[in-house]
Motif scaffolding. Structure first.
Motif, PDB file in Angstrom:
ATOM      1  N   GLN A 114     -10.217 -40.988 -25.323  1.00 34.02           N
ATOM      2  CA  GLN A 114      -9.701 -41.026 -23.951  1.00 34.02           C
ATOM      3  C   GLN A 114      -8.685 -39.906 -23.712  1.00 34.02           C
ATOM      4  O   GLN A 114      -8.614 -39.332 -22.616  1.00 34.02           O
ATOM      5  N   SER A 115      -7.919 -39.549 -24.742  1.00 35.37           N
ATOM      6  CA  SER A 115      -6.857 -38.546 -24.597  1.00 35.37           C
ATOM      7  C   SER A 115      -7.405 -37.166 -24.213  1.00 35.37           C
ATOM      8  O   SER A 115      -6.688 -36.334 -23.664  1.00 35.37           O
ATOM      9  N   ASP A 116      -8.713 -36.906 -24.504  1.00 35.70           N
ATOM     10  CA  ASP A 116      -9.316 -35.609 -24.161  1.00 35.70           C
ATOM     11  C   ASP A 116      -9.731 -35.532 -22.693  1.00 35.70           C
ATOM     12  O   ASP A 116     -10.038 -34.448 -22.198  1.00 35.70           O
ATOM     13  N   PHE A 117      -9.776 -36.689 -22.008  1.00 35.01           N
ATOM     14  CA  PHE A 117     -10.331 -36.718 -20.652  1.00 35.01           C
ATOM     15  C   PHE A 117      -9.344 -36.094 -19.668  1.00 35.01           C
ATOM     16  O   PHE A 117      -8.179 -36.465 -19.616  1.00 35.01           O
ATOM     17  N   PRO A 118      -9.804 -35.110 -18.872  1.00 36.32           N
ATOM     18  CA  PRO A 118      -8.876 -34.403 -17.965  1.00 36.32           C
ATOM     19  C   PRO A 118      -8.480 -35.252 -16.760  1.00 36.32           C
ATOM     20  O   PRO A 118      -9.253 -36.084 -16.286  1.00 36.32           O
ATOM     21  N   GLU A 119      -7.300 -35.012 -16.262  1.00 30.67           N
ATOM     22  CA  GLU A 119      -6.781 -35.714 -15.081  1.00 30.67           C
ATOM     23  C   GLU A 119      -6.720 -34.713 -13.924  1.00 30.67           C
ATOM     24  O   GLU A 119      -6.213 -33.606 -14.090  1.00 30.67           O
ATOM     25  N   LEU A 120      -7.252 -35.097 -12.772  1.00 32.12           N
ATOM     26  CA  LEU A 120      -7.203 -34.219 -11.604  1.00 32.12           C
ATOM     27  C   LEU A 120      -5.913 -34.540 -10.832  1.00 32.12           C
ATOM     28  O   LEU A 120      -5.853 -35.492 -10.077  1.00 32.12           O
ATOM     29  N   THR A 121      -4.864 -33.752 -11.094  1.00 32.34           N
ATOM     30  CA  THR A 121      -3.579 -34.038 -10.457  1.00 32.34           C
ATOM     31  C   THR A 121      -3.671 -33.723  -8.969  1.00 32.34           C
ATOM     32  O   THR A 121      -4.085 -32.637  -8.573  1.00 32.34           O
ATOM     33  N   ALA A 122      -3.277 -34.683  -8.163  1.00 34.93           N
ATOM     34  CA  ALA A 122      -3.489 -34.565  -6.721  1.00 34.93           C
ATOM     35  C   ALA A 122      -2.281 -34.005  -5.988  1.00 34.93           C
ATOM     36  O   ALA A 122      -2.401 -33.523  -4.877  1.00 34.93           O
ATOM     37  N   GLY A 123      -1.101 -34.055  -6.584  1.00 30.99           N
ATOM     38  CA  GLY A 123       0.090 -33.623  -5.862  1.00 30.99           C
ATOM     39  C   GLY A 123       0.512 -34.684  -4.852  1.00 30.99           C
ATOM     40  O   GLY A 123       0.014 -35.809  -4.852  1.00 30.99           O
ATOM     41  N   GLU A 124       1.403 -34.316  -3.962  1.00 33.15           N
ATOM     42  CA  GLU A 124       1.916 -35.285  -2.989  1.00 33.15           C
ATOM     43  C   GLU A 124       1.061 -35.263  -1.726  1.00 33.15           C
ATOM     44  O   GLU A 124       0.822 -34.212  -1.132  1.00 33.15           O
ATOM     45  N   PHE A 125       0.596 -36.438  -1.327  1.00 32.52           N
ATOM     46  CA  PHE A 125      -0.199 -36.543  -0.102  1.00 32.52           C
ATOM     47  C   PHE A 125       0.736 -36.607   1.097  1.00 32.52           C
ATOM     48  O   PHE A 125       1.605 -37.471   1.179  1.00 32.52           O
ATOM     49  N   THR A 126       0.534 -35.691   2.041  1.00 32.95           N
ATOM     50  CA  THR A 126       1.456 -35.570   3.182  1.00 32.95           C
ATOM     51  C   THR A 126       0.916 -36.236   4.445  1.00 32.95           C
ATOM     52  O   THR A 126       1.677 -36.526   5.365  1.00 32.95           O
ATOM     53  N   HIS A 127      -0.404 -36.445   4.514  1.00 31.35           N
ATOM     54  CA  HIS A 127      -1.002 -37.063   5.698  1.00 31.35           C
ATOM     55  C   HIS A 127      -1.948 -38.180   5.258  1.00 31.35           C
ATOM     56  O   HIS A 127      -2.727 -37.996   4.318  1.00 31.35           O
ATOM     57  N   THR A 128      -1.871 -39.315   5.940  1.00 31.15           N
ATOM     58  CA  THR A 128      -2.737 -40.456   5.633  1.00 31.15           C
ATOM     59  C   THR A 128      -3.249 -41.052   6.940  1.00 31.15           C
ATOM     60  O   THR A 128      -2.476 -41.243   7.885  1.00 31.15           O
ATOM     61  N   PHE A 129      -4.545 -41.314   7.008  1.00 25.97           N
ATOM     62  CA  PHE A 129      -5.100 -42.004   8.177  1.00 25.97           C
ATOM     63  C   PHE A 129      -6.350 -42.769   7.750  1.00 25.97           C
ATOM     64  O   PHE A 129      -6.859 -42.596   6.644  1.00 25.97           O
ATOM     65  N   ARG A 130      -6.809 -43.649   8.651  1.00 29.00           N
ATOM     66  CA  ARG A 130      -7.973 -44.480   8.345  1.00 29.00           C
ATOM     67  C   ARG A 130      -9.073 -44.242   9.376  1.00 29.00           C
ATOM     68  O   ARG A 130      -8.794 -44.048  10.564  1.00 29.00           O
ATOM     69  N   LEU A 131     -10.302 -44.242   8.890  1.00 29.86           N
ATOM     70  CA  LEU A 131     -11.477 -44.113   9.764  1.00 29.86           C
ATOM     71  C   LEU A 131     -12.473 -45.203   9.389  1.00 29.86           C
ATOM     72  O   LEU A 131     -12.655 -45.493   8.192  1.00 29.86           O
ATOM     73  N   ASP A 132     -13.135 -45.796  10.380  1.00 34.60           N
ATOM     74  CA  ASP A 132     -14.248 -46.690  10.052  1.00 34.60           C
ATOM     75  C   ASP A 132     -15.318 -45.882   9.333  1.00 34.60           C
ATOM     76  O   ASP A 132     -15.583 -44.734   9.704  1.00 34.60           O
TER      77      ASP A 132
END
Length: 372
Positions: A114-132
């Motif tokens: 598991q330790s070899d598996f890469p992580e996709l770092t997303a950083g800080e999310f600045t905008h959030t919204f919802r869509l159907d």
């Protein structure tokens, strides 16, 4: 790790997750799916370093743990197990092998830590919204066919999503173009999307998203950072890098002064284009539209195989006009339309043509003509 779960649940999650994994990888760990227990569920994660997907599925966890195994291999095994089966996944003491047991079937698969598996770092999310999900699905379906596949113009290799002002409303727009055709679809901007930056969502991400938004009753949470976008769809979380480029000013190619209106039955038109294009060469695929009062003549000439013509009654009262289009592009557009009629707004044989769905005011299409 030792978990037991229903084959149907495992297969559904693996079906979503394994598609992200490229079949040919120079980095072995990227061929694998990460399996990790979390409370009463098994979490699966796959990535190609540009796109990452995770999904949790209910499971009976007898022993917590994590490992990675070949994604396509595990998917094929589970797919071939009988309906209604239970599947037990367990790793040996040193974590080098995983055993898959279901009924009388027993598989032993090589693991990577598991330790070899890469992580996709997303950083800080600045905008959030919802869509159907039905709205998001429409934005994608109406535009994705026009995404460019030309890698040199990488900024066209996705859907451009942004907000714009339209008739005193703020709308969320999806736009795609390959330089020959353009598709635009919009919806009222949801709360939180108003100040979002314009983003380009890559073609592969769009394709995966299209398969995930199949339940119209689910609301999709969309989060944006400077370089990433994250979609949360029920138990699935899809995180993707955005295309780092500037989308062209597409408004300039949407014609506003076209003065010739053609109204034609969508199904009759599509069927006629499909028939006459049978004789066209794959490379050219040009079909000529000859318009006169109340009539449209479709013509295809191919010096290698022959020619074809077909006549359709249409609603057209402007000056006579001959104009050519790529037959496949015409069919791609008419396949997106929901109305019984399709409206073409034309100028001349060399200018962009506007195509409007009579049943969907939120979408429009632009086609560049071809010489015929």
């Amino acid at each position: 790790m030792r978990v037991t779960l229903e084959r149907a649940n495992l297969l559904k999650s693996l079906n979503h997750v394994h598609r992200v994994v490229e079949r040919r990888n120079t980095i072995p760990i990227l061929s694998n799916v990460l399996l990790k227990t979390d409370g009463g569920s098994l979490e699966m994660k796959a990535t190609d370093l540009d796109l990452e997907i995770t999904e949790a599925t209910p499971a009976v966890v007898e022993q917590a743990g994590a490992t990675t195994v070949a994604a396509h291999l595990l998917y094929d095994i589970v797919r071939k197990l009988p309906d209604g089966a239970e599947v037990m996944l367990s790793t040996d003491a040193d974590g080098n092998m995983m055993t898959v047991i279901s009924g009388r079937s027993n598989f032993k698969l090589q693991c990577l830590p598991q330790s070899d598996f890469p992580e996709l770092t997303a950083g800080e999310f600045t905008h959030t919204f919802r869509l159907d999900s039905a709205v998001l699905r429409q934005l994608i379906d109406r535009t994705q066919f026009a995404i460019s596949t030309e890698e040199t113009r990488y900024y066209l290799n996705g859907i451009y999503m942004h907000t714009a002002e339209h008739e005193n409303d703020i709308v969320l727009r999806a736009v795609a173009t390959d330089g020959h055709r353009l598709a635009r679809c919009e919806t009222v901007a949801p709360n939180g999307a108003e100040a979002m930056p314009g983003i380009i969502i890559p073609r592969k991400t769009v394709g995966e998203l299209q398969k995930l938004v199949d339940d119209p009753d689910i609301a999709v949470t969309i989060e944006l950072s400077d370089s990433k976008i994250r979609f949360t769809i029920g138990a699935v979380v899809l995180t993707s890098k955005l295309i780092d480029g500037t989308f062209p000013d597409y408004q300039r190619v949407i014609p506003t002064g076209n003065d010739k209106d053609l109204l034609v039955d969508r199904q009759s038109f599509a069927a006629a284009v499909d028939r006459v294009s049978t004789v066209s060469s794959e490379r050219g695929r040009a079909v000529k539209l000859s318009l006169s009062s109340g009539q449209l003549m479709l013509t295809v000439n191919n010096p290698d195989s022959g020619s074809a013509t077909e006549e359709i009654a249409v609603d057209y009262e402007a000056d006579a006009l001959d104009i050519g289009f790529n037959a496949r592009y015409l069919l791609d557009v008419t396949n997106q339309l929901g109305g019984s009629d399709v409206k073409f707004t034309l100028a001349d044989a060399g200018s962009p043509t506007l195509i409007i769905d009579t049943a969907d005011e939120a979408s429009l299409y632009v086609l560049m003509p071809m010489r015929v």
